[in-house]
Design a protein around this motif. Structure first.
Motif, PDB file in Angstrom:
ATOM      1  N   LEU A   5      41.989  37.665  50.376  1.00 24.32           N
ATOM      2  CA  LEU A   5      41.493  38.651  49.419  1.00 24.32           C
ATOM      3  C   LEU A   5      41.950  38.312  48.005  1.00 24.32           C
ATOM      4  CD1 LEU A   5      40.020  41.369  48.994  1.00 24.32           C
ATOM      5  CD2 LEU A   5      42.246  42.463  49.271  1.00 24.32           C
ATOM      6  N   CYS A   6      43.221  37.998  47.836  1.00 23.94           N
ATOM      7  CA  CYS A   6      43.723  37.620  46.507  1.00 23.94           C
ATOM      8  C   CYS A   6      43.066  36.335  46.023  1.00 23.94           C
ATOM      9  CB  CYS A   6      45.233  37.466  46.525  1.00 23.94           C
ATOM     10  SG  CYS A   6      46.113  39.021  46.719  1.00 23.94           S
ATOM     11  N   PHE A   7      42.847  35.399  46.907  1.00 25.48           N
ATOM     12  CA  PHE A   7      42.187  34.152  46.522  1.00 25.48           C
ATOM     13  C   PHE A   7      40.755  34.403  46.098  1.00 25.48           C
ATOM     14  CE2 PHE A   7      39.718  30.334  47.487  1.00 25.48           C
ATOM     15  CZ  PHE A   7      40.377  29.436  46.661  1.00 25.48           C
ATOM     16  N   SER A   8      40.064  35.314  46.791  1.00 22.17           N
ATOM     17  CA  SER A   8      38.676  35.589  46.417  1.00 22.17           C
ATOM     18  C   SER A   8      38.591  36.257  45.052  1.00 22.17           C
ATOM     19  CB  SER A   8      37.998  36.461  47.472  1.00 22.17           C
ATOM     20  OG  SER A   8      38.557  37.750  47.485  1.00 22.17           O
ATOM     21  N   PHE A   9      39.606  37.036  44.670  1.00 20.04           N
ATOM     22  CA  PHE A   9      39.609  37.621  43.330  1.00 20.04           C
ATOM     23  C   PHE A   9      39.811  36.551  42.261  1.00 20.04           C
ATOM     24  CE2 PHE A   9      41.052  41.869  45.173  1.00 20.04           C
ATOM     25  CZ  PHE A   9      39.759  42.370  45.142  1.00 20.04           C
ATOM     26  N   THR A  10      40.682  35.588  42.529  1.00 21.15           N
ATOM     27  CA  THR A  10      40.958  34.569  41.526  1.00 21.15           C
ATOM     28  C   THR A  10      39.913  33.465  41.511  1.00 21.15           C
ATOM     29  OG1 THR A  10      42.406  33.354  43.038  1.00 21.15           O
ATOM     30  CG2 THR A  10      43.430  34.979  41.588  1.00 21.15           C
ATOM     31  N   ALA A  11      39.177  33.293  42.578  1.00 24.80           N
ATOM     32  CA  ALA A  11      38.155  32.243  42.633  1.00 24.80           C
ATOM     33  C   ALA A  11      36.764  32.850  42.740  1.00 24.80           C
ATOM     34  CB  ALA A  11      38.422  31.321  43.814  1.00 24.80           C
ATOM     35  N   ALA A  12      36.572  33.972  42.080  1.00 29.06           N
ATOM     36  CA  ALA A  12      35.283  34.663  42.140  1.00 29.06           C
ATOM     37  C   ALA A  12      34.210  33.841  41.438  1.00 29.06           C
ATOM     38  CB  ALA A  12      35.411  36.040  41.500  1.00 29.06           C
ATOM     39  N   GLY A  13      33.005  34.310  41.503  1.00 31.68           N
ATOM     40  CA  GLY A  13      31.866  33.564  40.980  1.00 31.68           C
ATOM     41  C   GLY A  13      31.880  33.348  39.484  1.00 31.68           C
ATOM     42  N   ILE A  14      32.609  34.178  38.730  1.00 32.79           N
ATOM     43  CA  ILE A  14      32.603  34.014  37.269  1.00 32.79           C
ATOM     44  C   ILE A  14      33.202  32.679  36.858  1.00 32.79           C
ATOM     45  CG2 ILE A  14      34.749  35.271  36.855  1.00 32.79           C
ATOM     46  CD1 ILE A  14      32.533  36.271  34.421  1.00 32.79           C
ATOM     47  N   GLU A  15      34.263  32.244  37.542  1.00 31.28           N
ATOM     48  CA  GLU A  15      34.873  30.962  37.199  1.00 31.28           C
ATOM     49  C   GLU A  15      33.941  29.805  37.540  1.00 31.28           C
ATOM     50  OE1 GLU A  15      36.587  33.285  38.921  1.00 31.28           O
ATOM     51  OE2 GLU A  15      38.034  33.893  37.420  1.00 31.28           O
ATOM     52  N   THR A  16      33.255  29.925  38.656  1.00 30.98           N
ATOM     53  CA  THR A  16      32.314  28.879  39.043  1.00 30.98           C
ATOM     54  C   THR A  16      31.170  28.802  38.049  1.00 30.98           C
ATOM     55  OG1 THR A  16      32.863  29.278  41.347  1.00 30.98           O
ATOM     56  CG2 THR A  16      30.866  28.044  40.918  1.00 30.98           C
ATOM     57  N   ALA A  17      30.650  29.955  37.656  1.00 31.05           N
ATOM     58  CA  ALA A  17      29.560  29.971  36.679  1.00 31.05           C
ATOM     59  C   ALA A  17      30.013  29.394  35.345  1.00 31.05           C
ATOM     60  CB  ALA A  17      29.052  31.394  36.509  1.00 31.05           C
ATOM     61  N   PRO A  22      45.068  35.617  33.900  1.00 33.95           N
ATOM     62  CA  PRO A  22      45.613  36.940  34.255  1.00 33.95           C
ATOM     63  C   PRO A  22      45.388  37.316  35.718  1.00 33.95           C
ATOM     64  CG  PRO A  22      44.436  37.065  32.188  1.00 33.95           C
ATOM     65  CD  PRO A  22      44.169  35.715  32.761  1.00 33.95           C
ATOM     66  N   GLN A  23      44.250  36.941  36.277  1.00 36.75           N
ATOM     67  CA  GLN A  23      44.021  37.229  37.693  1.00 36.75           C
ATOM     68  C   GLN A  23      45.018  36.476  38.555  1.00 36.75           C
ATOM     69  OE1 GLN A  23      39.954  36.172  38.357  1.00 36.75           O
ATOM     70  NE2 GLN A  23      39.185  38.088  37.516  1.00 36.75           N
ATOM     71  N   TRP A  24      45.286  35.237  38.215  1.00 39.04           N
ATOM     72  CA  TRP A  24      46.256  34.444  38.960  1.00 39.04           C
ATOM     73  C   TRP A  24      47.644  35.060  38.837  1.00 39.04           C
ATOM     74  CZ3 TRP A  24      50.447  31.659  37.039  1.00 39.04           C
ATOM     75  CH2 TRP A  24      51.088  30.852  37.959  1.00 39.04           C
ATOM     76  N   GLU A  25      48.000  35.495  37.631  1.00 36.91           N
ATOM     77  CA  GLU A  25      49.328  36.083  37.431  1.00 36.91           C
ATOM     78  C   GLU A  25      49.501  37.370  38.231  1.00 36.91           C
ATOM     79  OE1 GLU A  25      49.445  36.447  33.198  1.00 36.91           O
ATOM     80  OE2 GLU A  25      50.343  34.469  32.935  1.00 36.91           O
ATOM     81  N   VAL A  26      48.474  38.204  38.286  1.00 38.87           N
ATOM     82  CA  VAL A  26      48.552  39.440  39.066  1.00 38.87           C
ATOM     83  C   VAL A  26      48.722  39.122  40.546  1.00 38.87           C
ATOM     84  CG1 VAL A  26      47.217  41.447  39.825  1.00 38.87           C
ATOM     85  CG2 VAL A  26      47.338  40.876  37.407  1.00 38.87           C
ATOM     86  N   SER A  27      47.988  38.138  41.036  1.00 40.52           N
ATOM     87  CA  SER A  27      48.110  37.759  42.447  1.00 40.52           C
ATOM     88  C   SER A  27      49.504  37.216  42.756  1.00 40.52           C
ATOM     89  CB  SER A  27      47.064  36.703  42.814  1.00 40.52           C
ATOM     90  OG  SER A  27      45.779  37.230  42.718  1.00 40.52           O
ATOM     91  N   MET A  28      50.037  36.374  41.886  1.00 36.04           N
ATOM     92  CA  MET A  28      51.362  35.825  42.119  1.00 36.04           C
ATOM     93  C   MET A  28      52.431  36.909  42.021  1.00 36.04           C
ATOM     94  SD  MET A  28      51.137  32.746  42.997  1.00 36.04           S
ATOM     95  CE  MET A  28      49.621  33.157  43.813  1.00 36.04           C
ATOM     96  N   TYR A  29      52.260  37.860  41.111  1.00 32.38           N
ATOM     97  CA  TYR A  29      53.186  38.981  41.028  1.00 32.38           C
ATOM     98  C   TYR A  29      53.160  39.777  42.327  1.00 32.38           C
ATOM     99  CZ  TYR A  29      55.170  43.453  39.663  1.00 32.38           C
ATOM    100  OH  TYR A  29      55.920  44.595  39.618  1.00 32.38           O
ATOM    101  N   HIS A  30      51.962  40.007  42.823  1.00 36.36           N
ATOM    102  CA  HIS A  30      51.821  40.759  44.072  1.00 36.36           C
ATOM    103  C   HIS A  30      52.523  40.045  45.221  1.00 36.36           C
ATOM    104  CE1 HIS A  30      50.006  43.180  47.222  1.00 36.36           C
ATOM    105  NE2 HIS A  30      49.619  42.061  47.796  1.00 36.36           N
ATOM    106  N   TYR A  31      52.317  38.745  45.334  1.00 35.99           N
ATOM    107  CA  TYR A  31      52.967  37.989  46.409  1.00 35.99           C
ATOM    108  C   TYR A  31      54.475  37.942  46.231  1.00 35.99           C
ATOM    109  CZ  TYR A  31      48.725  36.026  48.446  1.00 35.99           C
ATOM    110  OH  TYR A  31      47.547  35.858  49.071  1.00 35.99           O
TER     111      TYR A  31
END
Length: 120
Positions: free
Chosen positions: A53-65, A95-104
């Motif tokens: 779930l955290c990976f899908s937030f950080t690798a969502a379609g916006i980065e690919t686009a 920021p998405q990556w930082e939030v995920s790493m903080y959560h972990y």
């Protein structure tokens, strides 16, 4: 005819890649079960959906686009626009990556004690 051939070739490549990935995953599970034991594999399977779930937030379609747009701008020779798009993608991704790493990092022990009943 060339477009049909390209579609069939792409389908074959995706199918072969999927089969190879599943084959590698099969041996990876055997390796995990021998290394971690039954309880370790169970804990891994308990935590993996949260990781996904955290990976899908950080690798969502916006980065690919945005990466496609950057590549397109570079191919057209528009380096300034490509650099601006790259900075925009970093503003979204970091920021998405930082939030995920903080959560972990900071909530992992709490989640393991209260949700999984296994301290880290």
């Amino acid at each position: 005819m060339s477009r049909k051939h390209t579609l069939i070739k792409g389908t074959f490549i995706l199918t072969a890649t999927g089969l190879i990935t599943r084959f590698m995953g099969f041996f990876y599970r055997i390796f995990l079960s021998h290394t971690f034991g039954e309880e370790g594999v169970g804990l891994y399977q308990l935590i993996f959906p949260i990781y996904a779930l955290c990976f899908s937030f950080t690798a969502a379609g916006i980065e690919t686009a945005l990466s496609r747009l950057v590549a397109k701008r570079l191919a057209c020779g528009q380096k300034k626009e490509a650099r601006e798009l790259l900075h925009t993608s970093l503003i979204f991704t970091v920021p998405q990556w930082e939030v995920s790493m903080y959560h972990y990092g900071f909530w992992g022990d709490y989640r393991s004690r209260h949700c999984g009943m296994h301290p880290l």
